[in-house]
Scaffold this active site. Structure first.
Site, short mmCIF file in Angstrom:
data_model
loop_
_atom_site.label_atom_id
_atom_site.label_comp_id
_atom_site.label_asym_id
_atom_site.label_seq_id
_atom_site.Cartn_x
_atom_site.Cartn_y
_atom_site.Cartn_z
N SER A 142 0.17 -2.83 -6.04
CA SER A 142 -0.43 -3.71 -5.02
C SER A 142 -0.72 -5.04 -5.69
O SER A 142 -0.89 -5.11 -6.92
CB SER A 142 -1.74 -3.08 -4.54
N TYR A 155 -9.97 0.62 -6.19
CA TYR A 155 -8.60 0.54 -5.66
C TYR A 155 -7.77 -0.42 -6.52
O TYR A 155 -6.68 -0.07 -6.99
CB TYR A 155 -8.62 0.07 -4.20
P1 NAP Z 1 -0.31 4.66 5.11
O1 NAP Z 1 0.50 4.32 6.31
O2 NAP Z 1 -1.73 5.09 5.28
O3 NAP Z 1 0.51 5.74 4.26
C1 NAP Z 1 -0.08 6.49 3.22
C2 NAP Z 1 0.78 7.71 3.00
O4 NAP Z 1 0.19 8.48 1.94
C3 NAP Z 1 0.87 8.59 4.23
O5 NAP Z 1 2.18 9.08 4.36
C4 NAP Z 1 -0.09 9.72 3.91
O6 NAP Z 1 0.37 10.89 4.56
C5 NAP Z 1 0.07 9.83 2.40
N1 NAP Z 1 -1.10 10.45 1.79
C6 NAP Z 1 -2.40 10.05 1.86
N2 NAP Z 1 -3.18 10.92 1.20
C7 NAP Z 1 -2.36 11.88 0.71
C8 NAP Z 1 -2.57 13.07 -0.03
N3 NAP Z 1 -3.81 13.45 -0.42
N4 NAP Z 1 -1.51 13.84 -0.36
C9 NAP Z 1 -0.25 13.48 0.04
N5 NAP Z 1 0.00 12.37 0.73
C10 NAP Z 1 -1.04 11.59 1.07
O7 NAP Z 1 -0.39 3.39 4.14
P2 NAP Z 1 0.75 2.52 3.42
O8 NAP Z 1 0.32 1.12 3.56
O9 NAP Z 1 2.09 2.92 3.88
O10 NAP Z 1 0.50 2.96 1.91
C11 NAP Z 1 1.54 3.33 1.03
C12 NAP Z 1 1.24 2.76 -0.34
O11 NAP Z 1 1.27 1.33 -0.28
C13 NAP Z 1 -0.14 3.13 -0.92
O12 NAP Z 1 0.00 3.49 -2.27
C14 NAP Z 1 -0.93 1.83 -0.80
O13 NAP Z 1 -1.94 1.74 -1.78
C15 NAP Z 1 0.18 0.83 -1.01
N6 NAP Z 1 -0.11 -0.52 -0.53
C16 NAP Z 1 -0.36 -0.75 0.78
C17 NAP Z 1 -0.66 -2.03 1.20
C18 NAP Z 1 -0.97 -2.34 2.64
O14 NAP Z 1 -1.48 -3.46 2.90
N7 NAP Z 1 -0.67 -1.45 3.57
C19 NAP Z 1 -0.69 -3.09 0.27
C20 NAP Z 1 -0.43 -2.81 -1.06
C21 NAP Z 1 -0.14 -1.54 -1.46
P3 NAP Z 1 -0.52 12.13 5.09
O15 NAP Z 1 -1.75 11.56 5.73
O16 NAP Z 1 0.41 12.83 6.02
O17 NAP Z 1 -0.82 12.93 3.86
#
Ligand code: NAP
Length: 266
Positions: A142, A155
C-alpha cells in the site's frame, strides 16, 4: 484472450475487490486459478463466471487465513501443487483509526493476516519455485508503507513489512529465476474502506482509483519488470530519488564510532 498456458495462480482474498479483479485478469492471461478467501459462495460465483468466460480451470479453497489450521491447508497446497507458478498475496484488512481508538486485539488480527499469513504463504511457495527455476510473487502492499501517517499506524506498518520483505525477496531470489513485485495502491474503490469503518464515498473522488484500473496498471508494471509498482504515482522520478537516497545511505549505516553529533561531554 491469451490461450498460452501459464500454470496456476493462487490468489488470496479473491472473493472481492482487488483479488477478484486479479482472478479475472489472470484467467484471461492464460492462468488456471486457485481462489482463496473465507466467503465460499462469493468464490464459487466468481469461479463459475470465470470458467464460463475463459474456460480456465478454477479451484476454490475457502480458508480463514487468521486460522492457523486453515492457513496450513493453503501452505500445504502451495508446497505440493507443482503447477502453481504465481502467488498473489492480496488478502488484507485495514482501518483509519488512530491508536487511542483502536482495539489491540483487532490490531493483532490485522498483523496476523497482513504480515504472518503473507510470510507463511511465501515460505511455502518459494522452495518449489526455486527448485523449478521459475515463479512469480505479487505482494499487495500500500502507499501507506511509505506514508504511514495517512491511515492507522499498524496498517501502515504491516504494509511497510510487505514492501521491505518484497525488496529482500527480490534481492535473494532474482538470481534463482523468481520474479517479485510489490504493488503499492493508493485509495482504491473496494469494500476495504467500509469494512475498515470509513466508506469509500467519504473520500475525495480525486484520490480514489477504480479497482479494475489499479489492477490493470499493476499488471502493466509487472510486464515492465518492475519490483515496486505505484499505480497512482505519475511522477515516477520522485520514487527514483527516494530509492536512490535509500541505496546511497545503506553503505553508511553501520560504523564502529557514533556520529559526531552524538559525542557526549564526559
Ligand atoms: P476487500 O474488497 O475488502 O478484499 C479483501 C479480501 O481479503 C476479500 O476477498 C476477503 O475475503 C479477504 N480476506 C479478509 N480477511 C480474510 C481472512 N481472514 N482470510 C482469508 N481472506 C480474507 O479489499 P481490497 O481493497 O480488495 O483489499 C485487497 C488488498 O489490497 C489488501 O491487502 C489491502 O490492504 C490492499 N490495499 C487496498 C487499498 C484500497 O484502498 N482498497 C489500498 C492499498 C492496499 P473474505 O471476506 O471472503 O474472506
Amino acid at each position: 484472450m491469451d490461450h498460452t498456458h501459464r500454470g496456476t495462480a493462487l490468489i488470496t482474498g479473491a472473493s472481492s475487490g482487488i483479488g477478484a479483479i486479479y482472478a479475472d485478469r489472470l484467467a484471461r492471461r492464460g492462468y488456471d486459478l486457485i481462489l482463496v478467501a473465507r466467503n465460499r459462495d462469493k468464490l464459487n460465483a466468481l469461479a463459475s463466471r470465470i470458467t464460463d468466460e475463459t474456460h480456465r480451470e478454477v479451484e476454490v479453497l475457502d480458508a480463514d487465513l487468521n486460522d492457523r489450521q486453515s492457513l496450513a491447508a493453503v501452505e500445504h497446497k502451495l508446497r505440493q501443487d507443482a503447477s502453481i507458478t504465481l502467488l498473489v498475496n492480496n488478502a488484507g484488512v485495514g482501518t483509519h483509526t488512530p491508536l487511542l481508538d483502536s482495539d489491540v486485539e483487532q490490531m493483532t488480527q490485522m498483523i496476523e493476516l497482513n504480515v504472518t499469513a503473507l510470510t507463511r504463504l511465501t515460505y511455502a511457495a518459494v522452495p518449489g519455485f526455486v527448485a523449478r527455476g521459475k515463479g512469480t510473487i505479487i505482494n499487495i502492499s500500500s502507499i501507506t508503507s511509505i506514508a504511514p501517517e495517512v491511515l492507522n499506524g499498524v496498517y501502515g506498518a504491516s504494509k511497510a513489512f510487505v514492501l521491505a520483505f518484497s525488496q529482500s525477496l527480490h534481492h535473494e531470489l532474482a538470481g534463482k529465476g523468481i520474479r517479485v513485485q510489490a504493488v503499492l495502491p493508493g485509495a482504491t474503490a473496494t469494500d476495504f474502506w467500509a469494512l475498515g469503518g470509513l466508506p469509500v464515498e467519504h473520500l475525495d473522488p480525486a484520490i480514489v482509483m477504480p479497482a479494475t484500473d489499479m489492477v490493470d496498471a499493476a499488471l502493466a508494471g509487472l510486464d515492465q519488470g518492475e519490483l515496486i509498482t505505484i499505480p497512482s504515482l505519475h511522477a515516477i522520478e520522485t520514487w527514483q530519488v527516494y530509492e536512490d537516497a535509500r541505496r546511497a545511505m545503506s553503505g553508511q549505516l553501520s560504523r564502529n564510532v557514533p556520529a559526531p553529533r552524538y559525542a557526549t561531554a564526559r
